[in-house]
Design a protein around this motif. Structure first.
Motif, PDB file in Angstrom:
ATOM      1  N   UNK A 113     -33.119  24.011 -61.036  1.00  0.00           N
ATOM      2  CA  UNK A 113     -32.317  25.033 -60.185  1.00  0.00           C
ATOM      3  C   UNK A 113     -30.690  24.122 -60.278  1.00  0.00           C
ATOM      4  N   UNK A 114     -29.852  25.789 -60.026  1.00  0.00           N
ATOM      5  CA  UNK A 114     -28.809  25.715 -60.906  1.00  0.00           C
ATOM      6  C   UNK A 114     -27.498  25.351 -59.611  1.00  0.00           C
ATOM      7  N   UNK A 147     -35.297  19.535 -53.836  1.00  0.00           N
ATOM      8  CA  UNK A 147     -36.229  18.312 -54.218  1.00  0.00           C
ATOM      9  C   UNK A 147     -36.568  16.927 -52.929  1.00  0.00           C
ATOM     10  N   UNK A 148     -37.180  17.859 -51.546  1.00  0.00           N
ATOM     11  CA  UNK A 148     -38.031  17.713 -50.302  1.00  0.00           C
ATOM     12  C   UNK A 148     -39.241  18.503 -51.072  1.00  0.00           C
ATOM     13  N   UNK A 149     -39.604  19.786 -51.706  1.00  0.00           N
ATOM     14  CA  UNK A 149     -40.223  20.327 -51.771  1.00  0.00           C
ATOM     15  C   UNK A 149     -40.869  20.846 -53.125  1.00  0.00           C
ATOM     16  N   UNK A 150     -40.626  19.628 -54.227  1.00  0.00           N
ATOM     17  CA  UNK A 150     -40.778  20.490 -55.621  1.00  0.00           C
ATOM     18  C   UNK A 150     -40.737  18.807 -56.248  1.00  0.00           C
ATOM     19  N   UNK A 158     -41.468  18.603 -59.690  1.00  0.00           N
ATOM     20  CA  UNK A 158     -41.353  18.889 -60.789  1.00  0.00           C
ATOM     21  C   UNK A 158     -40.223  19.532 -61.124  1.00  0.00           C
ATOM     22  N   UNK A 159     -38.695  18.466 -60.883  1.00  0.00           N
ATOM     23  CA  UNK A 159     -37.679  19.734 -60.306  1.00  0.00           C
ATOM     24  C   UNK A 159     -36.645  19.096 -61.612  1.00  0.00           C
ATOM     25  N   UNK A 160     -35.922  19.959 -61.498  1.00  0.00           N
ATOM     26  CA  UNK A 160     -34.642  19.537 -61.982  1.00  0.00           C
ATOM     27  C   UNK A 160     -33.082  20.600 -61.573  1.00  0.00           C
ATOM     28  N   UNK A 161     -32.346  19.451 -61.075  1.00  0.00           N
ATOM     29  CA  UNK A 161     -31.694  20.164 -60.619  1.00  0.00           C
ATOM     30  C   UNK A 161     -30.107  20.253 -61.458  1.00  0.00           C
ATOM     31  N   UNK A 162     -29.683  21.032 -61.879  1.00  0.00           N
ATOM     32  CA  UNK A 162     -28.564  21.217 -62.543  1.00  0.00           C
ATOM     33  C   UNK A 162     -27.023  21.768 -62.236  1.00  0.00           C
ATOM     34  N   UNK A 171     -35.020  15.036 -61.703  1.00  0.00           N
ATOM     35  CA  UNK A 171     -33.493  14.713 -60.892  1.00  0.00           C
ATOM     36  C   UNK A 171     -32.759  15.619 -61.119  1.00  0.00           C
ATOM     37  N   UNK A 172     -31.570  14.583 -60.797  1.00  0.00           N
ATOM     38  CA  UNK A 172     -30.471  15.375 -60.916  1.00  0.00           C
ATOM     39  C   UNK A 172     -29.271  15.124 -61.786  1.00  0.00           C
TER      40      UNK A 172
END
Length: 280
Positions: free
Chosen positions: A99-100, A138-141, A143-147, A206-207
């Motif tokens: 997610x961007x 972050x709350x719903x997935x 396996x996430x990368x926030x960029x 993570x972020x």
């Protein structure tokens, strides 16, 4: 490996299409808002149920910073509800969500590069909705990368560089804000970084921050754009107060890229070098 890209018609979406031929091992699925309306949970659920998606890059966003001050519901739909729908679908299907996000999650009152764990404090609707979108992801997935990125430009879509080139062809003189400090990000470099993360198979979710290297003002950025394109124009530095806008901008939004560089061994170009390679 199947990678879904939402927001395919935007700057990052087009940049990912631009580099996609370099990665034949990845099957990219590019979806514009007309192909996949991320604000519609039923459409998102159906899309993930009928397609096998390993990664989803959410490049869809409401980015009209000033309009967001009055189009609050629209900004919320795209920047909060959309990411939430994608996160829920990714969690259910076992997909990883990239997610961007943006430097606008910070208030810009600092004077040192922002790390990923710095306290967020958006000062406008756009930044607030992007932060809320991060929280939903972050709350719903799992396996996430926030960029988080900043000052994105490219040869695609509308952006500061293309606006400067257009104005440089129309005018003899131009005023540009000189007291907002940050770092330009070439969308193609951001696209390459995202693909590096996907190909790494690294699960340190993570972020992460990403921009090009270096620090400048909008005035400095404009000056370099005109220099490398050999445009002769009288460029005047002005304070933010001399160019009032509906939305406040962070005065300082330089991002610390140590985490993404160390975790994924990404080498990042200076903003000047990247701009030079984007001459159009």
């Amino acid at each position: 490996m199947v990678v879904l890209v939402t927001g395919a018609s935007g700057q990052l979406g087009q940049s990912l299409q631009f580099i996609a031929p370099k990665y034949p091992e990845i099957q990219f699925v590019f979806a514009s808002s007309s192909d996949l309306d991320i604000t519609n949970p039923e459409r998102v659920t159906s899309f993930f149920e009928t397609n096998t998606i390993d990664f989803c890059i959410n490049a869809a966003a409401y980015t009209a910073v000033d309009k967001a001050e009055t189009e609050v519901e629209k900004a919320h739909l795209v920047n909060v509800v959309g990411p939430k729908n994608l996160a829920i679908a990714c969690q259910k299907s076992g997909s990883t969500l990239v997610h961007i996000s943006t430097d606008f999650v910070f208030d810009g009152e600092g004077n040192l590069p922002y790390s990923e764990n710095h306290t967020t404090n958006p000062i406008g609707v756009y930044g607030q909705t992007k932060l809320e979108g991060e929280i939903e992801v972050a709350q719903n997935c799992d396996k996430h990368f926030i960029i988080r990125t900043s000052w994105v430009y490219s040869q695609f879509a509308n952006n500061f560089m293309k606006t400067m080139l257009r104005l440089g062809s129309e005018r003899d003189e131009l005023n540009v804000v000189a007291d907002q400090i940050g770092t330009p990000t070439n969308a193609v470099d951001l696209a390459e970084a995202i693909v590096t993360i996907i190909k790494s198979k690294n699960n340190e979710f993570g972020v992460y921050n990403f921009s090009n290297e270096g620090v400048c003002s909008w005035y400095d950025f404009a000056k370099e754009i005109f220099r490398i394109n050999a445009i002769n124009i009288q460029l005047n530095p002005i304070p933010t107060e001399a160019y009032p806008t509906p939305a406040k901008r962070p005065k300082y939004s330089v991002l610390d890229k140590s985490k993404i560089k160390n975790t994924f061994k990404i080498e990042i170009k200076s903003w000047q070098e990247s701009l030079l390679q984007t001459k159009i």
